[in-house]
Design a protein around this motif. Structure first.
Motif, PDB file in Angstrom:
ATOM      1  N   GLN A   1       0.833  -1.212   0.000  1.00  0.00           N
ATOM      2  CA  GLN A   1       0.000   0.000   0.000  1.00  0.00           C
ATOM      3  C   GLN A   1       0.867   1.262   0.000  1.00  0.00           C
ATOM      4  OE1 GLN A   1      -2.745   0.134   3.269  1.00  0.00           O
ATOM      5  NE2 GLN A   1      -4.151   1.498   2.202  1.00  0.00           N
TER       6      GLN A   1
ATOM      7  N   ILE B   1       2.067   1.822  -3.483  1.00  0.00           N
ATOM      8  CA  ILE B   1       1.000   2.302  -4.365  1.00  0.00           C
ATOM      9  C   ILE B   1       0.825   3.806  -4.208  1.00  0.00           C
ATOM     10  CG2 ILE B   1      -1.495   2.216  -4.752  1.00  0.00           C
ATOM     11  CD1 ILE B   1      -1.370  -0.771  -4.213  1.00  0.00           C
ATOM     12  N   ARG B   2       0.943   4.325  -2.985  1.00  0.00           N
ATOM     13  CA  ARG B   2       0.780   5.760  -2.764  1.00  0.00           C
ATOM     14  C   ARG B   2       1.820   6.561  -3.546  1.00  0.00           C
ATOM     15  NH1 ARG B   2       0.593   4.289   2.898  1.00  0.00           N
ATOM     16  NH2 ARG B   2      -1.564   3.999   3.589  1.00  0.00           N
TER      17      ARG B   2
ATOM     18  N   GLU C   1       0.693   6.806  -7.256  1.00  0.00           N
ATOM     19  CA  GLU C   1      -0.660   7.288  -7.546  1.00  0.00           C
ATOM     20  C   GLU C   1      -0.636   8.483  -8.500  1.00  0.00           C
ATOM     21  OE1 GLU C   1      -3.425   6.087  -3.699  1.00  0.00           O
ATOM     22  OE2 GLU C   1      -2.434   8.051  -3.777  1.00  0.00           O
TER      23      GLU C   1
ATOM     24  N   ALA D   1      -0.318   7.283 -12.048  1.00  0.00           N
ATOM     25  CA  ALA D   1      -1.575   6.730 -12.552  1.00  0.00           C
ATOM     26  C   ALA D   1      -2.605   7.824 -12.784  1.00  0.00           C
ATOM     27  CB  ALA D   1      -2.113   5.692 -11.558  1.00  0.00           C
ATOM     28  N   ARG D   2      -2.652   8.818 -11.889  1.00  0.00           N
ATOM     29  CA  ARG D   2      -3.645   9.901 -12.008  1.00  0.00           C
ATOM     30  C   ARG D   2      -3.391  10.731 -13.265  1.00  0.00           C
ATOM     31  NH1 ARG D   2      -2.312  12.584  -7.853  1.00  0.00           N
ATOM     32  NH2 ARG D   2      -3.162  11.020  -6.399  1.00  0.00           N
TER      33      ARG D   2
ATOM     34  N   ALA E   1      -7.220   4.196 -12.890  1.00  0.00           N
ATOM     35  CA  ALA E   1      -7.711   3.969 -11.530  1.00  0.00           C
ATOM     36  C   ALA E   1      -6.907   2.850 -10.876  1.00  0.00           C
ATOM     37  CB  ALA E   1      -9.191   3.597 -11.569  1.00  0.00           C
ATOM     38  N   LEU E   2      -6.463   3.102  -9.651  1.00  0.00           N
ATOM     39  CA  LEU E   2      -5.728   2.110  -8.867  1.00  0.00           C
ATOM     40  C   LEU E   2      -6.647   1.553  -7.791  1.00  0.00           C
ATOM     41  CD1 LEU E   2      -2.132   3.554  -8.302  1.00  0.00           C
ATOM     42  CD2 LEU E   2      -2.743   1.411  -9.423  1.00  0.00           C
ATOM     43  N   GLU E   3      -6.878   0.258  -7.800  1.00  0.00           N
ATOM     44  CA  GLU E   3      -7.750  -0.371  -6.810  1.00  0.00           C
ATOM     45  C   GLU E   3      -6.918  -1.345  -5.971  1.00  0.00           C
ATOM     46  OE1 GLU E   3     -10.857  -3.893  -7.199  1.00  0.00           O
ATOM     47  OE2 GLU E   3     -11.724  -2.020  -7.973  1.00  0.00           O
TER      48      GLU E   3
ATOM     49  N   GLU F   1       4.197  -0.473 -11.304  1.00  0.00           N
ATOM     50  CA  GLU F   1       4.575   0.499 -12.328  1.00  0.00           C
ATOM     51  C   GLU F   1       4.442  -0.095 -13.725  1.00  0.00           C
ATOM     52  OE1 GLU F   1       8.400   2.161 -11.575  1.00  0.00           O
ATOM     53  OE2 GLU F   1       7.906   2.672  -9.497  1.00  0.00           O
TER      54      GLU F   1
ATOM     55  N   ILE G   1       0.766  -0.011 -14.606  1.00  0.00           N
ATOM     56  CA  ILE G   1       0.322   1.341 -14.983  1.00  0.00           C
ATOM     57  C   ILE G   1       0.869   1.721 -16.358  1.00  0.00           C
ATOM     58  CG2 ILE G   1       0.526   3.775 -14.360  1.00  0.00           C
ATOM     59  CD1 ILE G   1       0.615   2.884 -11.428  1.00  0.00           C
TER      60      ILE G   1
END
Length: 474
Positions: A333, A336-337, A340, A343-344, A349-351, A378, A381
């Protein structure tokens, strides 16, 4: 004195050489031991067989011949006794094992019409068996006997033969030894002892083979097995020497790549700063586009340098390195932050899903595991289309921690799903730029942590699904 000293040293060297374990002697002693075991088993079998069913009492023809003599001469008692006596003497000669001991010789007892008409050994009490035709153990006097009786309705004739109940072994040409014994002994001595002796003698060799086969491609440490056998020592020393040479060469190559990557970071950072400064000072659209291309190329080069450094760190980490117990779901997690924003920027969208009630822990090196998870996310994405979705899931399965990353990109053909883990290999049909090091870093980290990875189709057969298994802690 000099001669005696030289002779003593030579004798000592010879003694040490003979006392040193040798595979040749091991093979020889194993063959001797197996041959002795087989021979002992063969002797034991014939001893048991001879005692269970003595030679004389096993043959029906002997009983039938004695009955015929007793029945045909029943009306001439003198000739009957003389014939039975001659028959008894023949039995005594046949049973050569007991010629020197008359007290332990076979006993012949004959009854006719309920009356005893012949007893070869008067000192032995009369014997009776329970069932005619069967060999039975009978106690008569102070000794035990193996006795067998057969009867005939003609003149109510009954013949009993008994032999002492002792262990004996009688090889005769007429018996099985002439035909079966050579085959029974030679066949095992040719086939089984040779195979068994080789298997026993080569156990140290198989131990070296097993340890070598269990090594992974990244494990170049010396073999732990140190054989005392003089025939095996040169082989193990040669293997360890080869491993040492390969390890030193790989270490030099890793050092060269790491140094080059570190040296490249400074000019790349300086280039980026200068290009950004030039881009800020010009308003020409053409020049700004050229500088934007330079910045993108700089980003790819910087990412390649970073991946090379990650790869070197993952290669240098010892196989048994597991410094700390880590919360795997929190680690993923956290990674992932950090991505983000990437991805944005593309509308992806990251789930992320995990079971909060069941934390997933692993034992390992934090930075390398972050690098492994980061490369998977990565890549997902990077290869997903704009506006797509990347699903990341962490859960515990039995004694393993599982990480699954699914994207909606072009995927990887099944024929290439093993090759993509090779360094610098890329799918020829792939249009996205890259170095071909991301999945190589992932596998390198997993090999050091005792994990594994599998690639499959994504949801609905679209995209790629990467599933990682790591030993769970706790």
């Amino acid at each position: 004195m000099n001669f005696l000293s030289v002779a003593a040293k030579a004798i000592a060297r010879r003694i040490r050489r003979w006392l040193q374990p040798s595979l040749v002697r091991r093979l020889l002693f194993a063959q001797i031991a197996v041959a002795g075991l087989l021979w002992s088993a063969t002797l034991a079998f014939f001893l048991y067989d001879s005692n269970r069913l003595p030679e004389l009492v096993r043959y029906d023809r002997i009983f039938l011949s004695i009955m015929a003599c007793a029945q045909n001469l029943a009306f001439d008692p003198a000739r009957q006794q003389q014939t039975l006596k001659a028959f008894d003497m023949a039995l005594q000669e046949t049973s050569s094992d007991f010629k020197s001991d008359q007290d332990r010789a076979p006993v012949l007892q004959v009854w006719q019409q309920g009356r005893l008409i012949y007893n070869s050994t008067p000192s032995v009490p009369l014997m009776h068996t329970q069932m005619p035709g069967r060999v039975e153990r009978v106690r008569a006097g102070e000794r035990a006997w193996r006795a067998r009786a057969m009867t005939s309705p003609l003149l109510d004739t009954r013949v009993l033969l008994a032999e002492p109940d002792v262990l004996r072994l009688n090889f005769t040409i007429e018996h099985r030894s002439y035909y079966l014994l050579p085959l029974a002994i030679s066949l095992p001595f040719i086939v089984f002892p040779a195979w068994l002796s080789v298997m026993l003698a080569l156990r140290p060799w198989r131990q070296v083979t097993k340890e070598t086969a269990e090594r992974g491609p990244a494990d170049l440490s010396p073999l732990t097995f140190e054989p005392p056998h003089k025939e095996l020592q040169p082989l193990v020393n040669g293997i360890n020497g080869l491993l040492r040479s390969v390890r030193d060469r790989a270490s030099r190559e890793r050092g060269l790549i790491a140094d080059a990557a570190n040296e490249l970071r400074t000019p790349l950072d300086a280039m980026r700063m200068n290009v950004e400064a030039l881009k800020a000072q010009t308003a020409d659209p053409g020049q700004r586009e050229l500088m934007a291309n330079l910045l993108r190329s700089n980003d790819r080069a910087a990412r390649l340098v970073g991946q090379l450094q990650q790869l070197m760190r993952s290669d240098e980490m010892p196989r048994d390195a597991s410094p700390a117990t880590l919360a795997f779901d929190e680690l993923v997690q956290e990674r992932i932050r950090l991505v983000e924003a990437l991805a944005r920027a593309r509308g992806i969208a990251l789930e992320f899903t995990h079971d909060e009630a069941t934390p997933v822990a692993v034992h390992g090196e934090r930075e390398s595991l972050i690098s492994m998870a980061g490369n998977l996310v990565e890549n997902a994405i990077k290869y997903s289309p704009d506006g797509g979705m990347v699903k990341v899931r962490v859960w515990r399965e039995a004694s393993e921690a599982v990480l699954q990353v699914t994207d909606e990109g072009p995927g990887i053909p099944p024929a290439l799903r093993e090759r993509v883990f090779d360094r610098f290999f890329r799918n020829p049909d792939q249009t996205q730029s890259g170095s071909g090091l991301g999945l190589a870093i992932v596998r390198s980290v997993l090999e050091k942590h005792g994990g594994r990875i599998a690639l499959s189709d994504g949801e609905g057969g679209r995209g790629l699904c990467a599933t990682v298994w790591l030993p769970s802690s706790g």
